[in-house]
Design an enzyme around this catalytic site. Structure first.
Site, mmCIF file in Angstrom:
data_model
loop_
_atom_site.group_PDB
_atom_site.id
_atom_site.type_symbol
_atom_site.label_atom_id
_atom_site.label_comp_id
_atom_site.label_asym_id
_atom_site.label_seq_id
_atom_site.Cartn_x
_atom_site.Cartn_y
_atom_site.Cartn_z
ATOM 1 N N ASP A 1 0.825 -1.204 0.000
ATOM 2 C CA ASP A 1 0.000 0.000 0.000
ATOM 3 C C ASP A 1 0.861 1.258 0.000
ATOM 4 O O ASP A 1 2.081 1.201 0.210
ATOM 5 C CB ASP A 1 -0.904 0.017 1.235
ATOM 6 C CG ASP A 1 -1.977 -1.053 1.199
ATOM 7 O OD1 ASP A 1 -2.421 -1.401 0.088
ATOM 8 O OD2 ASP A 1 -2.368 -1.536 2.283
ATOM 9 N N TYR B 1 7.088 -9.945 6.841
ATOM 10 C CA TYR B 1 7.033 -8.495 7.029
ATOM 11 C C TYR B 1 7.642 -8.126 8.376
ATOM 12 O O TYR B 1 7.578 -8.903 9.339
ATOM 13 C CB TYR B 1 5.587 -7.992 7.004
ATOM 14 C CG TYR B 1 4.965 -7.916 5.634
ATOM 15 C CD1 TYR B 1 4.984 -6.733 4.904
ATOM 16 C CD2 TYR B 1 4.338 -9.025 5.065
ATOM 17 C CE1 TYR B 1 4.399 -6.655 3.648
ATOM 18 C CE2 TYR B 1 3.747 -8.958 3.811
ATOM 19 C CZ TYR B 1 3.785 -7.761 3.110
ATOM 20 O OH TYR B 1 3.209 -7.689 1.870
#
Length: 261
Positions: A51, A109
């Site tokens: 994003d 992540y």
């Protein structure tokens, strides 16, 4: 021939990975640079679409080109055509059936929190800042409820387009390194905003506003409105993507490198 690249980028400079009209995206910049080297239009497929504001130290992409080029053309050559904030880490030819997205077996992540009284000046776009003291030990305790295969409805975005809320988290750790708290999570795949939604709720636990077992209760309730607000994008990094060994995809050092692992 099919090529694979490993990219790192500063997500604060771009409106996310995916190409969009009238705004700068990482995908657009990468495809334009590759097209110049290939002398033909190039479209890429990535391992995971990030994003706006989210970074990557090991985003994997693949693309097809009609004419071979030396690997140095896909590294130094492409880097010379990329804008600030995006760089190729390595390039290699891969099997024609390799897919950066569908061949991946796991993604990893890291979410980095600067837990200091005052916001940082250096690396400010690469961390999330929370001035209230956070207890990393209780965050780590709470996080273990999320390890395994679960329905992550409580931690998915309302507009998530995945057909199933089930994901398998293989590892999730929370640790403090000086002024930084690092949330490190690996899974077979992630729902939209899943990592940031998990971190947002772990922060509430770290502030002692909820007990550690609240995270497990959220998981069982399967209600996004019961969980905490989504954590800011600036602290999130895609740091690793794993593939079957026969593809011979190189491992990149875990990032961001300024953490000094």
């Amino acid at each position: 021939m099919r090529m694979a690249l490993c990219l790192e980028y500063d997500g604060s400079r771009y409106y996310g990975w995916q190409r969009q009209r009238e705004v700068a995206s990482v995908q657009q910049c990468v495809e334009e640079a590759l097209s110049k080297i290939a002398n033909a239009p190039v479209e890429v497929t990535c391992a995971g679409r990030t994003d706006a504001g989210v970074h990557a130290t090991a985003q994997i992409v693949h693309f097809d080109v009609p004419v071979p080029r030396a690997d140095v053309a896909w590294t130094l050559g492409v880097n010379s055509n990329l804008p600030a904030g995006i760089a190729v880490r390595w390039a290699r030819e891969v099997d024609s059936e390799f897919s950066a997205r569908f061949s991946a077996t796991s993604r990893r992540y890291r979410y980095i929190i600067a837990n200091t009284r005052f916001r940082p000046g250096i690396h400010s776009a690469g961390v999330s800042h929370y001035h209230q003291p956070l207890d990393a030990e209780v965050m780590q305790e709470a996080a273990q409820a999320l390890v395994g295969e679960h329905d992550f409805t409580a931690f998915r975005a309302s507009h998530c387009q995945s057909h199933t809320p089930f994901r398998k988290v293989s590892d999730l750790t929370v640790e403090r390194r000086g002024d930084y708290i690092i949330v490190d999570i690996s899974a077979n795949a992630f729902l939209h905003h899943m990592v940031r939604n998990i971190v947002g709720s772990l922060i509430v636990v770290g502030q002692h506003l909820q007990p550690p077992d609240w995270i497990g209760e959220l998981l069982r309730q399967k209600d996004r409105t019961k969980a905490a607000a989504t954590a800011k994008p600036g602290g999130l990094y895609l740091v690793a993507v794993t593939y079957p060994e026969h593809y011979n995809i190189p491992d990149a050092p875990l990032g961001p490198l300024w953490l000094g692992d």
